[in-house]
Write a protein that holds these residues in place. Structure first.
Motif, PDB file in Angstrom:
ATOM      1  N   ILE A  91       7.120   8.621  -0.501  1.00 26.60           N
ATOM      2  CA  ILE A  91       6.791   7.432   0.263  1.00 26.60           C
ATOM      3  C   ILE A  91       5.537   6.807  -0.328  1.00 26.60           C
ATOM      4  CG2 ILE A  91       6.370   6.483   2.560  1.00 26.60           C
ATOM      5  CD1 ILE A  91       9.013   8.060   2.275  1.00 26.60           C
ATOM      6  N   ASN A  92       5.568   5.523  -0.613  1.00 19.35           N
ATOM      7  CA  ASN A  92       4.365   4.796  -1.041  1.00 19.35           C
ATOM      8  C   ASN A  92       3.727   4.133   0.170  1.00 19.35           C
ATOM      9  OD1 ASN A  92       5.935   3.587  -4.090  1.00 19.35           O
ATOM     10  ND2 ASN A  92       4.725   5.435  -3.799  1.00 19.35           N
ATOM     11  N   THR A  93       2.457   4.431   0.427  1.00 20.71           N
ATOM     12  CA  THR A  93       1.779   3.793   1.554  1.00 20.71           C
ATOM     13  C   THR A  93       1.446   2.330   1.268  1.00 20.71           C
ATOM     14  OG1 THR A  93      -0.390   4.550   0.776  1.00 20.71           O
ATOM     15  CG2 THR A  93       0.775   5.950   2.385  1.00 20.71           C
ATOM     16  N   HIS A  94       1.324   1.958  -0.016  1.00 15.31           N
ATOM     17  CA  HIS A  94       1.103   0.568  -0.424  1.00 15.31           C
ATOM     18  C   HIS A  94       1.267   0.503  -1.939  1.00 15.31           C
ATOM     19  CE1 HIS A  94      -2.829   2.457  -0.872  1.00 15.31           C
ATOM     20  NE2 HIS A  94      -3.210   1.472  -1.658  1.00 15.31           N
ATOM     21  N   TRP A  95       0.982  -0.638  -2.554  1.00 11.03           N
ATOM     22  CA  TRP A  95       1.388  -0.865  -3.951  1.00 11.03           C
ATOM     23  C   TRP A  95       0.374  -0.461  -5.011  1.00 11.03           C
ATOM     24  CZ3 TRP A  95      -0.894  -4.259  -7.551  1.00 11.03           C
ATOM     25  CH2 TRP A  95      -1.900  -5.101  -7.047  1.00 11.03           C
ATOM     26  N   HIS A  96      -0.858  -0.168  -4.666  1.00 12.05           N
ATOM     27  CA  HIS A  96      -1.894   0.076  -5.665  1.00 12.05           C
ATOM     28  C   HIS A  96      -1.579   1.276  -6.553  1.00 12.05           C
ATOM     29  CE1 HIS A  96      -4.989  -2.227  -3.008  1.00 12.05           C
ATOM     30  NE2 HIS A  96      -4.363  -3.043  -3.835  1.00 12.05           N
ATOM     31  N   GLY A  97      -1.991   1.163  -7.822  1.00 12.60           N
ATOM     32  CA  GLY A  97      -1.603   2.124  -8.837  1.00 12.60           C
ATOM     33  C   GLY A  97      -2.118   3.535  -8.638  1.00 12.60           C
ATOM     34  N   ALA A 170      -3.496  -5.233   6.661  1.00 19.02           N
ATOM     35  CA  ALA A 170      -4.658  -4.355   6.831  1.00 19.02           C
ATOM     36  C   ALA A 170      -5.315  -4.194   5.461  1.00 19.02           C
ATOM     37  CB  ALA A 170      -4.227  -3.025   7.425  1.00 19.02           C
ATOM     38  N   HIS A 171      -5.128  -3.056   4.805  1.00 15.03           N
ATOM     39  CA  HIS A 171      -5.628  -2.889   3.431  1.00 15.03           C
ATOM     40  C   HIS A 171      -4.907  -3.855   2.500  1.00 15.03           C
ATOM     41  CE1 HIS A 171      -7.004  -0.916  -0.198  1.00 15.03           C
ATOM     42  NE2 HIS A 171      -5.780  -0.578  -0.537  1.00 15.03           N
ATOM     43  N   THR A 172      -3.593  -4.018   2.687  1.00 18.38           N
ATOM     44  CA  THR A 172      -2.760  -5.009   1.998  1.00 18.38           C
ATOM     45  C   THR A 172      -1.756  -5.530   3.030  1.00 18.38           C
ATOM     46  OG1 THR A 172      -0.989  -3.484   1.327  1.00 18.38           O
ATOM     47  CG2 THR A 172      -2.914  -3.616  -0.121  1.00 18.38           C
ATOM     48  N   ASP A 173      -0.743  -6.259   2.556  1.00 20.58           N
ATOM     49  CA  ASP A 173       0.305  -6.721   3.478  1.00 20.58           C
ATOM     50  C   ASP A 173       1.511  -5.783   3.484  1.00 20.58           C
ATOM     51  OD1 ASP A 173       1.533  -7.243   1.041  1.00 20.58           O
ATOM     52  OD2 ASP A 173       1.647  -9.416   1.320  1.00 20.58           O
ATOM     53  N   GLY A 174       1.398  -4.637   2.805  1.00 19.61           N
ATOM     54  CA  GLY A 174       2.534  -3.724   2.731  1.00 19.61           C
ATOM     55  C   GLY A 174       2.216  -2.307   3.140  1.00 19.61           C
ATOM     56  N   ASP A 175       1.149  -2.127   3.927  1.00 22.13           N
ATOM     57  CA  ASP A 175       0.712  -0.776   4.298  1.00 22.13           C
ATOM     58  C   ASP A 175       1.666  -0.103   5.276  1.00 22.13           C
ATOM     59  OD1 ASP A 175      -1.925  -0.836   2.978  1.00 22.13           O
ATOM     60  OD2 ASP A 175      -2.359  -2.396   4.440  1.00 22.13           O
ATOM     61  N   SER A 176       1.817   1.190   5.102  1.00 25.24           N
ATOM     62  CA  SER A 176       2.545   2.018   6.066  1.00 25.24           C
ATOM     63  C   SER A 176       1.695   3.227   6.419  1.00 25.24           C
ATOM     64  CB  SER A 176       3.876   2.505   5.485  1.00 25.24           C
ATOM     65  OG  SER A 176       4.766   1.426   5.272  1.00 25.24           O
ATOM     66  N   ASP A 190      -4.516   3.766   2.632  1.00 24.35           N
ATOM     67  CA  ASP A 190      -5.826   3.153   2.447  1.00 24.35           C
ATOM     68  C   ASP A 190      -6.251   2.249   3.596  1.00 24.35           C
ATOM     69  OD1 ASP A 190      -6.162   4.520   0.142  1.00 24.35           O
ATOM     70  OD2 ASP A 190      -6.244   2.795  -1.189  1.00 24.35           O
ATOM     71  N   THR A 191      -5.569   2.344   4.730  1.00 25.30           N
ATOM     72  CA  THR A 191      -6.123   1.721   5.926  1.00 25.30           C
ATOM     73  C   THR A 191      -7.294   2.547   6.449  1.00 25.30           C
ATOM     74  OG1 THR A 191      -4.655   2.867   7.504  1.00 25.30           O
ATOM     75  CG2 THR A 191      -3.846   0.803   6.537  1.00 25.30           C
ATOM     76  N   PHE A 192      -7.499   3.729   5.864  1.00 23.03           N
ATOM     77  CA  PHE A 192      -8.598   4.613   6.274  1.00 23.03           C
ATOM     78  C   PHE A 192      -9.268   5.197   5.038  1.00 23.03           C
ATOM     79  CE2 PHE A 192      -9.589   8.697   8.983  1.00 23.03           C
ATOM     80  CZ  PHE A 192     -10.932   8.409   8.924  1.00 23.03           C
ATOM     81  N   PHE A 193     -10.515   4.799   4.795  1.00 22.73           N
ATOM     82  CA  PHE A 193     -11.370   5.409   3.783  1.00 22.73           C
ATOM     83  C   PHE A 193     -12.378   6.260   4.553  1.00 22.73           C
ATOM     84  CE2 PHE A 193      -9.470   2.309   1.183  1.00 22.73           C
ATOM     85  CZ  PHE A 193      -9.868   2.430  -0.143  1.00 22.73           C
ATOM     86  N   ASN A 194     -12.240   7.562   4.502  1.00 16.90           N
ATOM     87  CA  ASN A 194     -13.108   8.442   5.277  1.00 16.90           C
ATOM     88  C   ASN A 194     -14.407   8.713   4.531  1.00 16.90           C
ATOM     89  OD1 ASN A 194     -14.013  10.137   7.295  1.00 16.90           O
ATOM     90  ND2 ASN A 194     -12.881  11.912   6.565  1.00 16.90           N
ATOM     91  N   GLY A 195     -15.522   8.231   5.097  1.00 10.75           N
ATOM     92  CA  GLY A 195     -16.826   8.480   4.493  1.00 10.75           C
ATOM     93  C   GLY A 195     -17.337   7.371   3.614  1.00 10.75           C
TER      94      GLY A 195
END
Length: 302
Positions: A91-97, A170-176, A190-195
């Motif tokens: 599963i890809n949470t979004h498109w970033h490489g 959120a982080h992008t328009d394709g986040d899951s 990447d809707t959550f960067f912890n720290g």
């Protein structure tokens, strides 16, 4: 052009060039893939790039995100130490490489790649990121998700109900986000960067308000025993997500006050609205001035 604007443009350009150079020169041979148990048969794998979730069982291995292509062999080797079953889904949470770079290799290993339809759209076309003044070429056809969805899809897998839910910009328009119901684990991508301050990709449809709203919704889904896998940073729980949400709400409010007072982008950045939190949250990839500029731009786009 004023000196302050010129300095800001030079700073952003230097950051972008540095990031691109670091990625090109990185020695992935030194990266180790480290599995961390999260729940029964569910692990968080760290290496370089976004955090991976691996869910194992009789039905086969199920993975969330796959980092960079040069790490695929190491990632698959780590998987083989945790299960003798084949990798069936990624599963890809979004498109970033740093989350999709291994797609082609994982597909060749037999996995089906699944993502929101906007992930496939962005991966299959050239993307321009204004913040870094960087163009990302289309991904190879073999790296594209082969199964896409519009809102939500559910896997009944390894004795669990795994819900893959698209979240609004959120982080992008394709986040899951991915909810492992029985395991009580949520992978937030990447809707959550912890720290650290979160990167919000405005050029890809992202929104600071959307990041905050998604954190609020996940807090409603979570309980005190929920384990939460962020896109970047250490494994955490509802308390950790609450701290992140509250920080973003507070800083958004401070920056909005400056925007509503008529300050320019440069003036808002110069006011250092994040200063009291920078020592803890501003030492990573997303530097305070750059992040403040992103929040400013996101608010002005509303």
């Amino acid at each position: 052009m004023s000196k302050s604007i010129l300095r800001h443009l030079l700073t952003v350009g230097l950051l972008a060039a540095t990031a691109m150079q670091a990625e090109a020169q990185r020695d992935f041979s030194q990266v180790e893939i480290e599995p961390q148990p999260v729940a029964d048969n569910l692990y968080m794998l760290t290496g370089a790039g976004g955090n991976i979730a691996l869910f194992t069982g009789d039905d086969g291995a199920f993975m969330v995100d796959d980092q960079f292509a040069p790490l695929s062999e190491k990632i698959l080797a780590a998987v083989s130490t945790l299960t003798d079953k084949p990798l069936r889904f990624v599963i890809n949470t979004h498109w970033h490489g740093d989350h999709t770079g291994g797609n082609e290799n994982m597909g060749k290993a037999g996995a089906l790649i699944v993502a929101h339809e906007n992930v496939r759209k962005r991966m299959s076309t050239e993307q321009f990121t204004k913040l870094w003044d960087r163009t990302t070429p289309p991904s190879p056809a073999a790296a594209l998700p082969v199964i896409t969805f519009t809102d939500v899809t559910t896997f009944h897998w390894n004795g669990d109900e795994v819900r893959v839910q698209h979240v609004g910009p959120a982080h992008t328009d394709g986040d899951s986000i991915i909810l492992f119901k029985q395991a009580n684990v949520i992978h937030m991508g990447d809707t959550f960067f912890n720290g650290s301050y979160p990167y919000v990709d405005l050029s890809a449809g992202g929104s600071v308000d959307g990041v905050i709203e998604n954190a609020r919704r996940v807090l409603e889904l979570a309980d005190d025993k929920t384990k939460i896998i962020p896109g970047h940073g250490p494994l955490t729980d509802k308390k950790g997500l609450q701290q992140y949400h509250d920080l973003l709400v507070r800083l958004r409010s401070k920056i909005k006050t400056l925007v509503d007072a008529g300050n320019t982008r440069e003036q808002v950045i110069a006011a250092k609205p994040t200063k009291e939190f920078d020592e803890h949250y501003g030492q990573g990839f997303m530097k305070p001035d750059v992040w403040t500029g992103i929040v400013y731009d996101s608010l002005k786009q509303q």
